[in-house]
Write an enzyme that holds these catalytic residues in place. Structure first.
Site, PDB file in Angstrom:
ATOM      1  N   GLU A   1     -10.061   7.226   4.720  1.00 45.98           N
ATOM      2  CA  GLU A   1      -8.849   6.866   5.476  1.00 45.98           C
ATOM      3  C   GLU A   1      -8.649   7.740   6.722  1.00 45.98           C
ATOM      4  OE1 GLU A   1      -5.513   5.950   2.909  1.00 45.98           O
ATOM      5  OE2 GLU A   1      -6.867   5.537   1.268  1.00 45.98           O
TER       6      GLU A   1
ATOM      7  N   ASP B   1       0.873  -1.168   0.000  1.00 44.10           N
ATOM      8  CA  ASP B   1       0.000   0.000   0.000  1.00 44.10           C
ATOM      9  C   ASP B   1       0.921   1.232   0.000  1.00 44.10           C
ATOM     10  OD1 ASP B   1      -2.168   1.669   0.014  1.00 44.10           O
ATOM     11  OD2 ASP B   1      -3.195   0.713   1.681  1.00 44.10           O
TER      12      ASP B   1
HETATM   13  C1  BGC Z   1      -5.191   3.035   0.320  1.00 45.65           C
HETATM   14  C2  BGC Z   1      -5.420   1.936  -0.691  1.00 45.65           C
HETATM   15  C3  BGC Z   1      -5.403   2.502  -2.078  1.00 45.65           C
HETATM   16  C4  BGC Z   1      -4.102   3.242  -2.289  1.00 45.65           C
HETATM   17  C5  BGC Z   1      -3.957   3.820  -3.679  1.00 45.65           C
HETATM   18  C6  BGC Z   1      -3.998   3.900  -0.020  1.00 45.65           C
HETATM   19  O1  BGC Z   1      -3.915   5.002   0.779  1.00 45.65           O
HETATM   20  O2  BGC Z   1      -5.013   2.458   1.585  1.00 45.65           O
HETATM   21  O3  BGC Z   1      -6.635   1.282  -0.432  1.00 45.65           O
HETATM   22  O4  BGC Z   1      -5.571   1.478  -3.004  1.00 45.65           O
HETATM   23  O5  BGC Z   1      -4.018   4.307  -1.369  1.00 45.65           O
HETATM   24  O6  BGC Z   1      -4.769   4.900  -3.881  1.00 45.65           O
END
Ligand code: BGC
Length: 743
Positions: A517, A301
C-alpha cells in the site's frame, strides 16, 4: 366493456408483479432463517452486526484486553473482526485459541450471533505461521494458466479455514494499468480478460461448492471500482476514468465475479471522477445490486467512512459520512478502531436519516453470509480442518506456479550458444540486494502486512543465493549481497570487479524491496540509482551478466539493459520462488511465462498493449505485453478458420498447429489477439480474446483450438453500449494472422 375491464385488470396484475419483482431485486434474497433472526433484533444489535473492528483494538503483542473486548463483543454486539496483531503472524493453535475466545463471548450475547472473522490471505494464508505463500497475482497471470489460481485458492482456503477463519479479502480484481501504483503486484496485470479469468478461478477455488465445508472460505472481490489506476500513481488517491473505460476495462471482472457467486465485495478507498466510491450510489446500489443482481455484502475498506470527512472532504463530519455511505449501499464498515460509526448510525436511524429498511437489508446480507458459512451451526475452529494445513504437496504447487510464472525476457547468443540456461559446472558471482532477501521474493501480505521481516519466513524458504548454492555447490558461488535496495555502498559496488575475476558469469539480482500500500509509493519508475551503478559495474567486468528481477511492478532498466545478456523476470514468486529461479537459470525448468503487462522503457511512456490504434507508433515498451522466451523453439502453422464469416448467433473455430522445433520439452503459452479493422470508435491496437498453454515434447506438434463468438469481438461504443459491429477482423496468433468477417 367487460373486455376492457378484463384487460385493465390483467394490466394491473402485470404491473403489480413487475413492481414486486423490482422491489425484490432491490433487496436481499429472502432467506427464512435470516428474516426470522432480523425480526428479533434491536436497532443496536443490527448496527453492531454492521460494524467491523480490528483485532489490535483489544489484542496487542499477544495480550488480550478482556474488558475492552467484552465491551465490543458483548455490549456492542460487534459483528465482525479482522486482521492480526501488527507484529507477528499466529500459529494455527494461537488462532484457534483466539477465535474460540471471540466466539465464546459472542455466545454471551442475547441472540448469540457468531462473529465473522476476515483476513487478507491474498497469496496464501498470509497471517498464519508456516503457511505456504505462492506467487503474487502478477506472476500468476504470466503463466496464462488460470487453473493455478484455482489450485492456489483451494490451498489457501484450506489453510485459512484450518486457522479457524472463514472470510478471505481476496481476489483483487483491479486491472493493473498504472505501474507506479504500489499494489500492482496484487493485480493480474493490464488485460481485462486475464483479470476476469484468473479472478473467477480464484473465487471458485476459495468457495468450492459449499461454504459450510471446512475446506472453503468466503471470498471478497476487491476493490470496487477503479482503485488500480490512481492518476498520481500513489495509493488511495483520486482516479479519473471516463465511463466508457470503466465499462470496457474495469467493470467486467467484477461483473463476472458477481455471476460466479462471490458473496462479498470491498470498496475502493479512492474516488472516481471526484466521487468517493464509498458514497457512489449509482455504482454500489444501482449498478452492483440492482443491475448486476449482487446479493452479498458490501464492506468498506480501512477507515474509509471516516476518510470521507477527514480526507475526501465530501462530508462535514462522521455522522454525515455514515449517512452517505450507508444510503449509498454499504453494509459493513471496517471502522476499525473506534465506535463512532456505531453510535452515529444508531442516531441516524432514530432521526429517520437512514431507513430501517436499509438497515434490515444490510443486516440480512451480513447474516446470510454467516449462515452460509455454517457459523450458526458451529462458529468454532474445526479441529478436523487442521489436517488440511501445511501438506507437503502445497510446496509442490508453490514451485509449479512459480516456475510457470517465470518469464525469460532476454537470452543473447554468445559464441553461437544462448547464454541461458547456464551450465551446472559454472562458477558464478551473485550480486545485488535481491540475492539474499526473502522479502523481495514474497512482497506484500507475507506473514506481515509489509512482508518485510526476514526472520518470520520459514526455515525451509531459500533465498536466490541459497537455491543457487544448492544447485551448483557452495564452492562455485561468490556473492555480494547488500541488505538494502536503496543503499548499496561504494565499496560493495567496487568489489564487483575483484569478485568477478574468477567466475564465468554474474547473476545480478535487482528489483524491489517488499512493501504494501502507501509505503510502496514512488515518484519514479526507474530502478534505484545504486542498483543502476551496481549493474554498470557488473557490465564493466566484461563477464556475461544475467539479470534476475524480483519486483512487484516494472522498474525501468533502460539505462543499462544493453549490456545485459540474459533477463529473467521473476515478479514476486513466493516461498518456492528461489528454487524456481535456480531451476530456470540452470535448465531444470524451461521457462514459458508471458508478460501480463507492458514493461515500460521510459517513465513518460506507459501505454498498454491495447491502447487505441492511433498510438501504434508510440507503443515502445522495453518488453511488450505477451513477450516471453523459451529454451526451445516453437513454430505456428497457418491459422485455419471454420468459416470466413461469423454470424450473430454462430461461432468460429480457430485452429492452429503448434510445433516444438527445438531440442528441449517445454510449455507454450498461446495468446490469441483480435484486431477490429474498422470500428465506430478508434479500435485498440489489438485485444487479447483467448489464451491457452500446452506442453510440447521436443519435436512434437499439437493442434490447438479456440472458439470465438460475437461477444469475443465486442466493445463499448460511444453510447456506452457493448456492441459487436459488422465488418472485418483479424486474428493474430504468434507470427500468423488471418482475416474474417462478422455479419
Ligand atoms: C487494504 C485492503 C485490506 C484491508 C484489511 C486495507 O488497507 O486496502 O485490501 O483488505 O486493509 O486489511
Amino acid at each position: 366493456m367487460k373486455y376492457i375491464l378484463k384487460k385493465s385488470y390483467q394490466l394491473l396484475l402485470v404491473a403489480f408483479v413487475l413492481l414486486v419483482a423490482c422491489k425484490q431485486k432491490e433487496t436481499q434474497p429472502k432467506n427464512t432463517e435470516v428474516t426470522a433472526l432480523v425480526s428479533k433484533m434491536t436497532l443496536e444489535e443490527k448496527v453492531g452486526q454492521m460494524t467491523q473492528i480490528t483485532l489490535s483494538t483489544f489484542y496487542k503483542k499477544g495480550v488480550f484486553q478482556e474488558e475492552k473486548f467484552k465491551k465490543y463483543i458483548i455490549s456492542n454486539g460487534i459483528g465482525s473482526i479482522l486482521n492480526v496483531n501488527e507484529s507477528e503472524p499466529l500459529s494455527v493453535e494461537e488462532w484457534h485459541e483466539l477465535i474460540t475466545k471471540i466466539q465464546d463471548y459472542a455466545k454471551e450475547t442475547r441472540l448469540q450471533i457468531p462473529v465473522l472473522y476476515g483476513i487478507d490471505a491474498i497469496h496464501g494464508a498470509t497471517y498464519t505461521k508456516e503457511a505456504t505463500l505462492f506467487p503474487h497475482n502478477i506472476g500468476l497471470a504470466a503463466s496464462r494458466n488460470p487453473k493455478l489460481a484455482f489450485e492456489i485458492a483451494e490451498i489457501t482456503a484450506k489453510e485459512v479455514r484450518a486457522s479457524g477463519i472463514r472470510w478471505n479479502f481476496d481476489p483483487v480484481l483491479g486491472v493493473g494499468r498504472q505501474p507506479l501504483w504500489p499494489r500492482f503486484e496484487e493485480t493480474f496485470g493490464e488485460d481485462v480478460l486475464l483479470v476476469s479469468e484468473f479472478g473467477t478461478q480464484a473465487i471458485k477455488g476459495y468457495e468450492g461448492t459449499d461454504l459450510k465445508n471446512n475446506k472453503n472460505v468466503a471470498s471478497c472481490m476487491k476493490h470496487f471500482l477503479g482503485y488500480s489506476v490512481p492518476q498520481s500513481g500513489k495509493d488511495r488517491t483520486p482516479a479519473y476514468i471516463p465511463e466508457i473505460v470503466l465499462r470496457e476495462i474495469f467493470m467486467p471482472p467484477f461483473k463476472k465475479a458477481v455471476e460466479t457467486g462471490c458473496p462479498t465485495i470491498m470498496i475502493n478507498s479512492g474516488s472516481i471522477n471526484g466521487v468517493p466510491v464509498h458514497i457512489n450510489k449509482t455504482l454500489l446500489t444501482d449498478l452492483l445490486k440492482n443491475e448486476w443482481g449482487f446479493k452479498g455484502l458490501v464492506v468498506t475498506d480501512w477507515e474509509d467512512i471516516m476518510y470521507l470527512y477527514k480526507e475526501h472532504n465530501v462530508a462535514k463530519d462522521n455522522k454525515e459520512a455514515v449517512k452517505m455511505a450507508i444510503n449509498a449501499g454499504i453494509e459493513m464498515s471496517m471502522v476499525p478502531g473506534k465506535l463512532d460509526f456505531y453510535n452515529d448510525l444508531i442516531e441516524l436511524v432514530n432521526e429517520g436519516e437512514v431507513s430501517m429498511e436499509r438497515i434490515d437489508d444490510a443486516v440480512s446480507r451480513i447474516l446470510k453470509v454467516k449462515f452460509d458459512l455454517g457459523l450458526f451451526d458451529n462458529p468454532y475452529p474445526e479441529k478436523e480442518a487442521v489436517a488440511n494445513f501445511g501438506l507437503a504437496s502445497y510446496k509442490e504447487t508453490a514451485l509449479k506456479t512459480a516456475e510457470q510464472s517465470m518469464t525469460l525476457l532476454k537470452n543473447e547468443t554468445i559464441n553461437n550458444k544462448p547464454v541461458l540456461p547456464l551450465n551446472k559446472n559454472s562458477k558464478v558471482l551473485i550480486a545485488g540486494p535481491g540475492a539474499n532477501s526473502l522479502a523481495t521474493l514474497h512482497g506484500s501480505w507475507s506473514y506481515t502486512w509489509q512482508g518485510d521481516r526476514e526472520h518470520l519466513y520459514a526455515e525451509s524458504t531459500l533465498t536466490i543465493k541459497e537455491a543457487i548454492q544448492n544447485k551448483i555447490g557452495k564452492e562455485n558461488v561468490t556473492s555480494i549481497a547488500p541488505n538494502k535496495f536503496q543503499e548499496i555502498t561504494t565499496s560493495e559496488i567496487k568489489s564487483v570487479t575483484q569478485k568477478a575475476k574468477n567466475v564465468d558469469c554474474i547473476i545480478l539480482c535487482l528489483g524491489e524491496i517488499s512493501y504494501a500500500e502507501t509505503r510502496g509509493n514512488i515518484d519514479d519508475l526507474e530502478l534505484s540509482k545504486d542498483q543502476i551503478e551496481l549493474a554498470k559495474a557488473a557490465i564493466a567486468t566484461n563477464k556475461p551478466v544475467i539479470l534476475v528481477l524480483t519486483e512487484g511492478r516494472p522498474r525501468i532498466v533502460n539505462e543499462f539493459i544493453e549490456g545485459i545478456v540474459g533477463v529473467l523476470m521473476a515478479y514476486r514468486p513466493g516461498s518456492e520462488g528461489a528454487n524456481a529461479i535456480a531451476n530456470v537459470l540452470f535448465g531444470d525448468y524451461n521457462p514459458s511465462g508471458k508478460l501480463p503487462f507492458s514493461y515500460p522503457k521510459y517513465s513518460g511512456n506507459l501505454l498498454t498493449y491495447d491502447a487505441p490504434i492511433r498510438n501504434i507508433k508510440t507503443y515502445k515498451p522495453q518488453w511488450a505485453f505477451g513477450e516471453g522466451l523459451s529454451y526451445t523453439s516453437f513454430e505456428f502453422g497457418e491459422i485455419e478458420l471454420s468459416s470466413k464469416t461469423l454470424n450473430e448467433n454462430g461461432s468460429l473455430t480457430v485452429k492452429v498447429k503448434v510445433s516444438n522445433t527445438g531440442k528441449m520439452d517445454g510449455d507454450l503459452v498461446i495468446d490469441l489477439f483480435v484486431k477490429d479493422l474498422v470500428a465506430s470508435i478508434i479500435p485498440p491496437m489489438k485485444k487479447l480474446r483467448k489464451f491457452d498453454r500446452v506442453h510440447l515434447k521436443a519435436g512434437e506438434s499439437k493442434a490447438v483450438e479456440f472458439i470465438l463468438n460475437k461477444d469475443d469481438l465486442s466493445f463499448v461504443n460511444a453510447y456506452l453500449k457493448r456492441v459487436t459491429e459488422n465488418g472485418e477482423f483479424e486474428i493474430l496468433i504468434g507470427n500468423k494472422a488471418v482475416k474474417f468477417n462478422y455479419n
